[in-house]
Design an enzyme around this catalytic site. Structure first.
Site, short mmCIF file in Angstrom:
data_model
loop_
_atom_site.label_atom_id
_atom_site.label_comp_id
_atom_site.label_asym_id
_atom_site.label_seq_id
_atom_site.Cartn_x
_atom_site.Cartn_y
_atom_site.Cartn_z
N SER A 142 0.64 -1.36 -0.07
CA SER A 142 -0.07 -0.01 0.07
C SER A 142 0.69 1.21 0.17
O SER A 142 2.10 1.20 0.58
CB SER A 142 -0.80 0.03 1.23
OG SER A 142 -1.24 1.31 1.44
N TYR A 155 -1.85 -1.35 10.14
CA TYR A 155 -1.88 -1.88 8.61
C TYR A 155 -0.82 -1.41 7.91
O TYR A 155 -0.12 -2.29 7.29
CB TYR A 155 -3.28 -1.13 8.06
CG TYR A 155 -3.50 -1.16 6.37
CD1 TYR A 155 -4.37 -2.18 6.10
CD2 TYR A 155 -3.11 -0.05 5.73
CE1 TYR A 155 -4.46 -2.26 4.85
CE2 TYR A 155 -3.45 -0.27 4.49
CZ TYR A 155 -3.87 -1.26 3.97
OH TYR A 155 -4.32 -1.48 2.58
N1 NAP Z 1 -8.30 -0.16 -1.82
C1 NAP Z 1 -7.45 0.63 -1.85
O1 NAP Z 1 -7.52 1.80 -1.70
C2 NAP Z 1 -6.22 -0.09 -1.66
C3 NAP Z 1 -5.03 0.86 -1.28
C4 NAP Z 1 -3.94 -0.04 -1.00
C5 NAP Z 1 -3.79 -1.28 -0.76
N2 NAP Z 1 -4.91 -1.93 -1.09
C6 NAP Z 1 -4.89 -3.43 -0.73
O2 NAP Z 1 -5.38 -4.18 -1.76
C7 NAP Z 1 -5.97 -5.53 -1.26
C8 NAP Z 1 -7.38 -5.77 -1.71
O3 NAP Z 1 -8.32 -4.85 -1.02
P1 NAP Z 1 -9.71 -4.12 -1.87
O4 NAP Z 1 -9.59 -2.92 -1.99
O5 NAP Z 1 -9.84 -4.81 -2.91
O6 NAP Z 1 -10.40 -4.61 -0.62
P2 NAP Z 1 -11.89 -5.23 -0.74
O7 NAP Z 1 -12.88 -4.76 -1.97
O8 NAP Z 1 -12.68 -4.92 0.78
O9 NAP Z 1 -11.54 -6.73 -0.84
C9 NAP Z 1 -11.10 -7.56 -0.03
C10 NAP Z 1 -10.84 -9.03 -0.45
O10 NAP Z 1 -10.02 -9.67 0.49
C11 NAP Z 1 -10.70 -10.68 0.94
N3 NAP Z 1 -10.38 -11.01 2.60
C12 NAP Z 1 -10.58 -9.99 3.55
N4 NAP Z 1 -9.97 -10.54 4.56
C13 NAP Z 1 -9.66 -11.81 4.26
C14 NAP Z 1 -9.02 -12.76 5.28
N5 NAP Z 1 -9.06 -12.89 6.62
N6 NAP Z 1 -8.91 -14.04 4.47
C15 NAP Z 1 -9.00 -14.11 3.06
N7 NAP Z 1 -9.69 -13.23 2.35
C16 NAP Z 1 -9.85 -12.09 2.79
C17 NAP Z 1 -12.19 -10.52 0.89
O11 NAP Z 1 -12.81 -11.84 0.68
P3 NAP Z 1 -14.22 -11.99 1.11
O12 NAP Z 1 -15.16 -10.88 0.49
O13 NAP Z 1 -14.76 -13.18 0.41
O14 NAP Z 1 -14.86 -11.81 2.68
C18 NAP Z 1 -12.08 -9.60 -0.73
O15 NAP Z 1 -11.91 -10.64 -1.56
C19 NAP Z 1 -5.65 -5.30 0.27
O16 NAP Z 1 -4.43 -5.95 0.66
C20 NAP Z 1 -5.47 -4.02 0.59
O17 NAP Z 1 -4.80 -3.68 1.73
C21 NAP Z 1 -5.95 -1.41 -1.01
#
Ligand code: NAP
Length: 247
Positions: A142, A155
């Protein structure tokens, strides 16, 4: 055909990475935690496009389940692709939590640690023997590990740890020609941490050179192309995918 495993492939960035990888001809194993229906929908989208995908359940915070997950992967590889190995691992699953240092609880801290650092560490360890030599690991970190954003200290610290772990993976797995890189998204419009409010999104867009927050496909397309052989000499790097966020 190359096969990619994407954790957290049911929604957000992981779902986009899954669809974009399939569009480039990869077989996809995506995991879900709570949202099996959303994962099925991603599989259906890939199949409608003419691709092949399997959804498996995985809780990244539960390292005791990783050997059983490896068995499920072994079975899926054999059944769906007649394969014994996979090529790429994208450690993407995660969640966001607003909790300032002054009030963060040990449970909150430990939960974030298990998902964002311990999980990718031991999941990669468990899956290593199924990964083909010459494979590629992509860890999703991130931009908060570069830009201090109040309220996300644990985080961001674990994401920073994952960046360091990425270099150690590259060092130790290089003898098998397995590369490891991390990608650091800036703010992307997903449901992470409950999603972005309109006001917050406008502020983040104003801090981004390209004048908007990211969409899941901005990251999904980048990761899918990162996995192509064109990037074979890229190793042990952290690449920010953020449209020029706070530069
Ligand atoms: N969005 C942003 O702005 C952003 C920025 C920087 C980094 N990130 C990183 O990108 C990655 C994806 O985030 P996102 O934005 O796509 O979030 P999201 O839309 O909330 O999706 C999260 C995904 O992770 C899964 N997940 C959550 N907790 C889990 C666990 N304990 N075990 C296995 N799977 C789990 C969820 O599965 P279920 O739905 O099936 O529960 C879902 O598929 C994360 O690592 C996040 O930190 C995101």
């Amino acid at each position: 055909m190359s096969i990619v495993i994407i954790t957290g492939g049911s929604r957000g960035l992981g779902a986009s990475i899954a669809v974009q990888c399939a569009r480039r001809g990869m077989g996809v194993i995506l995991t879900y935690n709570n949202n099996s229906q959303a994962a099925k929908q991603v599989v259906a989208t890939i199949e409608a496009d003419g691709g092949k995908a399997v959804a498996l359940e995985l809780d990244v915070s539960n390292s005791a389940s990783f050997l059983a997950f490896r068995d499920a992967v072994t079975e899926a590889l054999a059944k769906t692709w007649g394969a014994q190995t996979f090529d790429f691992l994208v450690n993407n699953a995660g969640y966001g939590l607003y909790s300032p240092i002054a009030t963060v609880t040990e449970d909150e801290f430990d939960g974030l640690f298990r998902v964002h650092l311990k999980g990718p560490f031991f999941l990669t360890q468990a899956l290593l023997r199924l990964m083909a030599d010459g494979g590629h690991i992509v860890n999703v970190t991130s931009a908060t590990s570069r830009v201090a954003t109040a309220g996300v200290a644990p985080y961001a610290s674990f994401k920073g740890g994952l960046e360091v772990l990425t270099r150690y993976m590259a060092k130790e797995f290089g003898e098998r020609r397995i590369r490891a890189n991390s990608i650091a998204p800036g703010p992307i419009r997903t449901e992470l941490g409950g999603g972005l409010t309109e006001e917050f999104e406008a502020m983040l867009a104003g801090q981004t050179a390209l004048g908007r927050v990211g969409e899941p496909d901005d990251v999904g397309c980048m990761v899918a192309s990162l996995l192509s052989d064109d990037n074979r000499w890229l190793n042990a790097q952290n690449i920010e995918v953020a449209g020029g966020y706070i530069i």
